[in-house]
Each structure stands twice: as structure tokens, then as C-alpha cells.
Design an enzyme around this catalytic site. Structure first.
Site, mmCIF file in Angstrom:
data_model
loop_
_atom_site.group_PDB
_atom_site.id
_atom_site.type_symbol
_atom_site.label_atom_id
_atom_site.label_comp_id
_atom_site.label_asym_id
_atom_site.label_seq_id
_atom_site.Cartn_x
_atom_site.Cartn_y
_atom_site.Cartn_z
ATOM 1 N N LYS A 23 -2.296 17.188 -3.347
ATOM 2 C CA LYS A 23 -3.096 16.065 -3.837
ATOM 3 C C LYS A 23 -3.751 15.316 -2.681
ATOM 4 C CE LYS A 23 -2.446 11.424 -5.763
ATOM 5 N NZ LYS A 23 -2.686 10.737 -4.469
ATOM 6 N N ASN A 24 -3.073 15.231 -1.540
ATOM 7 C CA ASN A 24 -3.599 14.488 -0.399
ATOM 8 C C ASN A 24 -4.598 15.288 0.430
ATOM 9 O OD1 ASN A 24 -2.091 12.303 -1.141
ATOM 10 N ND2 ASN A 24 -0.505 12.586 0.411
ATOM 11 N N ARG A 97 -8.920 5.672 -5.057
ATOM 12 C CA ARG A 97 -9.419 5.208 -3.771
ATOM 13 C C ARG A 97 -10.269 6.264 -3.066
ATOM 14 N NH1 ARG A 97 -6.823 0.522 -1.920
ATOM 15 N NH2 ARG A 97 -5.240 -0.195 -3.369
ATOM 16 N N CYS A 121 -2.447 3.368 -6.510
ATOM 17 C CA CYS A 121 -1.095 2.847 -6.734
ATOM 18 C C CYS A 121 -0.881 1.517 -6.015
ATOM 19 C CB CYS A 121 -0.063 3.865 -6.252
ATOM 20 S SG CYS A 121 -0.048 5.389 -7.219
ATOM 21 N N ASP A 311 6.108 9.050 0.973
ATOM 22 C CA ASP A 311 6.088 9.569 -0.395
ATOM 23 C C ASP A 311 7.392 10.267 -0.773
ATOM 24 O OD1 ASP A 311 3.176 9.447 0.573
ATOM 25 O OD2 ASP A 311 2.939 9.716 -1.579
ATOM 26 N N VAL A 333 5.787 2.190 6.325
ATOM 27 C CA VAL A 333 4.400 2.592 6.085
ATOM 28 C C VAL A 333 3.713 1.681 5.064
ATOM 29 C CG1 VAL A 333 2.885 4.486 5.373
ATOM 30 C CG2 VAL A 333 4.954 4.966 6.703
#
Length: 440
Positions: A23-24, A97, A121, A311, A333
Site C-alpha cells: 500500500k505504501n 493524502r 488516518c 505500522d 514516529v
């Protein structure tokens, strides 16, 4: 109508799941196709909400997108790109985003870009000022409006020397996507060096970019006049892989994650083993399971790559509620990433949040009054509860807590999980979870 997920807990998750592209990485690779003068092909693409959003944004800018969900193949043709109407772009305000990363490519293609209000999020401030400052350094003019941000480059985009105050993944991606076609040389200091960044660099290099990554978080980009297309297979989603690993641990189950790659999970696998989880690696993926021994507590700090990824923290915290002893987790983070623990406490977890840095060293949140350290005592018996999903990883964490809990849980806001977990309901059912989706 809103969806309601009913979960009957106490059943181990057993079986296999297939994890596709990260996803990233995938949405950013799709944006990179805008920079090319020829079509690009991206493989191993998951069916998730962020891919849908970027597909729609590309299409309203004239990019032809052909998808084969069965194979996970995407073809992206940017040869007829144009400026989209603000009203069309506004339709996606608040959903993601990712639109901020369209700025550089759109200015190279059209001379301007419009970015709607950004969503995502709610795990921290995640300000876009890094992005806007980056674009200004390249010579962009940024005009904020009530509905979004208009960005133009009346004198073109030129290379710059940049230093990030924090190795932000998004800001590093912004620099890469803008610098490759900017005039001159760009040097970025304190860059993010996550695996997804390296995969994006590999894509841009295929397209004709000249990018050098040094060992001290410095990236040097020599601007070129033209980029072609690319053919690339996205790296697997290490976050989803780690989430299913934690699910196996929490539910005392056994899950084979097909597609998981050991190389990008090194820090997670070390921690998983320290807690007491077991895993075995083969050419196709990684099997994760609870070996039947009591789980062990530990002290853990999140960090940018190559550290323990933020994550991974939330699903693992659920596992730590079952460890025998006291664990400490220091989040460095995102400042508000422990908001999800409130629901865990209602389920019976013993978690205390602190403003102090409880890790081995102070972090940037230590003097800012954020609850960014957690003390978790266990083991506890989790009990079913009513839960509303707060964010992507927190939502998955709530879900595996419900699956491990005694009794029935009801979960709302489940749609958030679709942003990052492909076919997660089908996967849960395939693993033997006792879940039922209904309209509320």
C-alpha cells in the site's frame, strides 16, 4: 448505510492468506506514471481503497488506466494528460493524502496543480508543510484557498539542496517525483530510506531518472529532460504481512502469508521471535504461528527504517496484552498512535499511557505533552465489546483483539480497513474466523 461487523471470539485463525503489492508503494508508483511520455505497467497491485482513489484521480487528469484485478496488473497511459476541473478533484477531498504527491508530476505535465483538502488516518499531525516547503524550494508558487491548494511553477522547477527536519516518507517521495524532471541537481539530506522508497527509486530509474542513494540518508537526483514508461512488479506489503503475523500470535493460530518477504521484515521478525512467536520462511512466503508457550514481555521503540516500523506497533500491542509480565512500547514516529488502546482497555487490557519517553533515548515528542509511551501488563482475558475503528492499523488491531476475546464484539467503521487490506473479509473467513457483516 454503515456496515456492522459481528465477531464471535476465541477461535484460532488457521490457514493461508495472499499478500500483494505494498500500500505504501503502489499508489506512489501509479503517480510516477504521470511523469512518463509512454505507458507504464505495474504488477502485483492489490484491490484496496487507495488504489481506487488514485485511479480516479489519474483518470480525471486524462490518464488511461486499464486494470486486471485477477492478475493484479495495471497499465497506465499518461500521453493525453490535462488539468482537471477543481470540482472533479474536490470530489476526492478528505479521502486520502496521496493527492499531494501529484504536485510535481502535474506541474511538469501541465504547469500547475490543485490539491484538495487531505484526509487519511488520524494518528498524528502529519502536516503537509514538509511537502509545500519542498515544492517552494523547487521554485513553485503555493496559493492556499478555502477548498485546497493551487500550485504553479511560472519559471519552471529547478533542482535544490534540501534537508528534512525528520526523515518523512511522504516528503522524500515528493522530492523524488519532483526532482527527476527538474532542471539541475537536487540533493536531499535526512531522507527516508524505507524499502518502498527504494522500490520507487527503482521505478524512476527504469523510466530514465538518475538517482544516487548514499549511506548517510542522502539522495542525489540529476534532473533529465524526458522520462519513458516502466514495467515493474511492486514489492509485497510488509505491513499487511506483519499484521497477519500478529493475528496468528494473538489468536493462538497458524497463518501462512503467501507473498511475504523476509528481507523487509527483519526488524519485525526479530521482535516476533523475542516475544515467543515462531515463523518459517520459504520461497513463496512466511508461516507464522503461536508455539503454545507463554509469550514474553519486551521493551520496544518504533523508528524509521531500518528500525521497528510504526505500522507494526499497533497489532503487536494486542499480542503484548497476552505476554506474561510488563512490556513498554515507545512510539517515536506518530504522536497520537496510542489512541486505539482505549478500546483495548474496555476489552480488559491493562495499558497505561505516559507523556515521558520510556525508551532508551528521548524523542521529539518528549517535551510536547503527547501520550506516546505505553506500559502493557499481561496476560489478561480480553472480552467482547462495542468497537469503532479509529484508523487503518488500529482498526485491524481491534479486529484481532475481538477475534481473540471471549464473547461477542461489534465493530463499526470497518470500511477504513479496506484502505490497506485487500479482501480482508474473505481472508478472515478463509482463516476460520466467526464473523458476520450486516447493514446498520
Amino acid at each position: 448505510m454503515a456496515k456492522l461487523l459481528t465477531v464471535q471470539g476465541g477461535k484460532p485463525l488457521e490457514g493461508s492468506v495472499h499478500v500483494r503489492g505494498a500500500k505504501n508503494l503502489v499508489p506512489k508508483a501509479m503517480v510516477a506514471a504521470l511523469l512518463g511520455s509512454e505507458p507504464s505497467q505495474l504488477r502485483n497491485v492489490p484491490e484496496i481503497k487507495d488504489v481506487e482513489i488514485v485511479t480516479n484521480l489519474l483518470q480525471i487528469h486524462g490518464v488511461k488506466v486499464d486494470a486486471d484485478p485477477a492478475t493484479g496488473d495495471l497499465t497506465l497511459d499518461p500521453r493525453d494528460t490535462y488539468s482537471a476541473a477543481h470540482s472533479e478533484i474536490d470530489a476526492y477531498a478528505g479521502d486520502s493524502r496521496i493527492p499531494i504527491l501529484f504536485c510535481g508530476p502535474l506541474m511538469h505535465q501541465n504547469g500547475e496543480a490543485f490539491i484538495p483538502d487531505l484526509g487519511g488516518c488520524r494518528i498524528g499531525d502529519r502536516p503537509i508543510n514538509y511537502h509545500l516547503e519542498v515544492l517552494r524550494n523547487f521554485g513553485a508558487v503555493v496559493d492556499k484557498t478555502p477548498t485546497g491548494i493551487h500550485i504553479s511553477a511560472p519559471r519552471g522547477l529547478k533542482g535544490a539542496k534540501l534537508t528534512l527536519p525528520f526523515p518523512s516518507v511522504g516528503a522524500t517521495e515528493q522530492v523524488l517525483l519532483t526532482a527527476v524532471l527538474a532542471e539541475g541537481i537536487t540533493e536531499l539530506d535526512n531522507a527516508a530510506v524505507e524499502p518502498e522508497i527504494h522500490d520507487l527509486i527503482a521505478i524512476l530509474q527504469q523510466m530514465g531518472a538518475i538517482i544516487t542513494v548514499f549511506t548517510d540518508r542522502v539522495i542525489r537526483i540529476e534532473g533529465v529532460e524526458r522520462l519513458s514508461g516502466y514495467k515493474h512488479r511492486a514489492i509485497p506489503d510488509r505491513n499487511e504481512s506483519a499484521s497477519w503475523a500478529s493475528a496468528a500470535l494473538v489468536t493462538q493460530g497458524d497463518i501462512y502469508v503467501k507473498g511475504a518477504a523476509q528481507r523487509d521484515l527483519t526488524a519485525f521478525l526479530n521482535t516476533y521471535r523475542k516475544i515467543g512467536g515462531e515463523f518459517s520462511v520459504d520461497d513463496e512466503g512466511i508461516r507464522f504461528w503461536h508455539a503454545g508457550h507463554p509469550l514474553k514481555p519486551l521493551v520496544l521503540e518504533t523508528d524509521v527504517h531500518p528500525g521497528f516500523m510504526t505500522d507494526w506497533q499497533q497489532p503487536l500491542v494486542v499480542a503484548l496484552t497476552q505476554a506474561h509480565g510488563v512490556s513498554i512500547v515507545h512510539e517515536t514516529v506518530y504522536e497520537n498512535r496510542f489512541g486505539f488502546t482505549e478500546a483495548l482497555e474496555r476489552m480488559g487490557a491493562s495499558i497505561q499511557l505516559h507523556r515521558e519517553c520510556l525508551g532508551s533515548s528521548p524523542c521529539r515528542f518528549g517535551q510536547r505533552n503527547f501520550l506516546h509511551s505505553a506500559v502493557i501488563s499481561g496476560p489478561v482475558e480480553l472480552k467482547g465489546a462495542e468497537i469503532n475503528v479509529p484508523d487503518l492499523r488500529g482498526g485491524f488491531s481491534h479486529l484481532i483483539a475481538a477475534l481473540a476475546a471471549k464473547g461477542t464484539s461489534t465493530v463499526t467503521g470497518i470500511e477504513v480497513i479496506n484502505r490497506g487490506y485487500e479482501h480482508f473479509m474473505d481472508k478472515l473467513v478463509g482463516l476460520g474466523a466467526d464473523v458476520e457483516m450486516s447493514e446498520r
